[in-house]
Scaffold this motif. Structure first.
Motif, PDB file in Angstrom:
ATOM      1  N   SER A 107       1.385   0.643  -1.565  1.00 19.92           N
ATOM      2  CA  SER A 107       2.691   0.012  -1.389  1.00 19.92           C
ATOM      3  C   SER A 107       3.722   1.072  -1.035  1.00 19.92           C
ATOM      4  O   SER A 107       3.650   2.208  -1.515  1.00 19.92           O
ATOM      5  N   GLN A 113       4.952   3.394   4.967  1.00 24.97           N
ATOM      6  CA  GLN A 113       4.962   1.943   4.871  1.00 24.97           C
ATOM      7  C   GLN A 113       3.577   1.410   4.501  1.00 24.97           C
ATOM      8  O   GLN A 113       2.600   2.157   4.442  1.00 24.97           O
ATOM      9  N   ASP A 114       3.490   0.102   4.283  1.00 23.37           N
ATOM     10  CA  ASP A 114       2.276  -0.474   3.708  1.00 23.37           C
ATOM     11  C   ASP A 114       1.165  -0.654   4.734  1.00 23.37           C
ATOM     12  O   ASP A 114       1.308  -0.312   5.914  1.00 23.37           O
TER      13      ASP A 114
END
Length: 221
Positions: free
Chosen positions: A125, A187-188
């Motif tokens: 995450s 970022q994910d």
């Protein structure tokens, strides 16, 4: 068993009468031989292709460390993925230029697919809110891969076009942007699967199209 053909003797023979096509072919062959251009070993070219991708990726990491954009602990945490990307780049580059590397080329494609899946699955995450649009990653990956792509296309001109060969070259080049993405982007996994891997796939497509359209310097297999 037929004796081997003596190429030198064949080129010295006078062409048969009324054989203008053969005469032009022999004249062209003699002209090519008269150039005496040095032939670079394919292994040397493969090393150059690996150096253009892997070397640039490592250089970017060093610059990011120097300017404080990347911390040593963050770099150490990503070392396994970065080594996987460098290995993928090396295998794909070697397979792309190996004259008898069909099996290695298939292995390179499989390794690249496994590497791409690992990049997605290993991404956690996001720890911070992104300050830039998501497409910036795609553009930056394409930009950092531009120079290695030029090197790869130049090397590919040394052999006859083969789609699998060009694909491996594109996969090797694409690891450059993926390497930078692991360093600079937090970022994910959805972002990685959409924007990072799209840039990698686009570079492969460009390598295929450009390699097919460029005139090869040699038609060796």
């Amino acid at each position: 068993m037929k004796p081997p053909i003596d190429i030198d003797a064949l080129l010295k023979e006078a062409p048969p009468a009324r054989s203008s096509a053969l005469e032009r072919a022999l004249a062209s062959a003699r002209g090519e031989l008269a150039l005496r251009e040095p032939v670079r070993p394919w292994r040397t070219q493969a090393v150059w292709m690996m150096a253009s991708s892997g070397g640039l990726a490592v250089l970017v990491a060093c610059v990011m460390l120097a300017i404080g954009a990347l911390t040593p602990p963050a770099l150490l945490a990503r070392v396994p993925l970065l080594l996987l990307l460098l290995l993928t780049s090396a295998v794909c580059a070697w397979g792309a230029l190996s004259p008898r590397g069909r099996g290695l080329r298939r292995a390179g494609v499989g390794l690249a697919m496994a590497c791409a899946a690992t990049l997605v699955l290993a991404r956690g995450s996001p720890s911070t809110t992104p300050s830039l649009p998501a497409w910036v990653c795609t553009v930056s990956h394409l930009a950092v891969g531009a120079a290695p792509l030029v090197v790869a296309l130049w090397m590919l001109r040394g052999a006859a076009f083969q789609p699998l060969r060009a694909l491996c070259a594109g996969l090797s080049v694409g690891t450059t942007g993926a390497f930078v993405g692991e360093l600079a982007c937090e970022q994910d996994w959805r972002h990685v699967a959409t924007y990072h891997l799209f840039a990698w796939a686009l570079i492969c497509g460009v390598a295929l199209v450009m390699s097919r359209s460029l005139k090869p310097r040699s038609y060796a297999p």
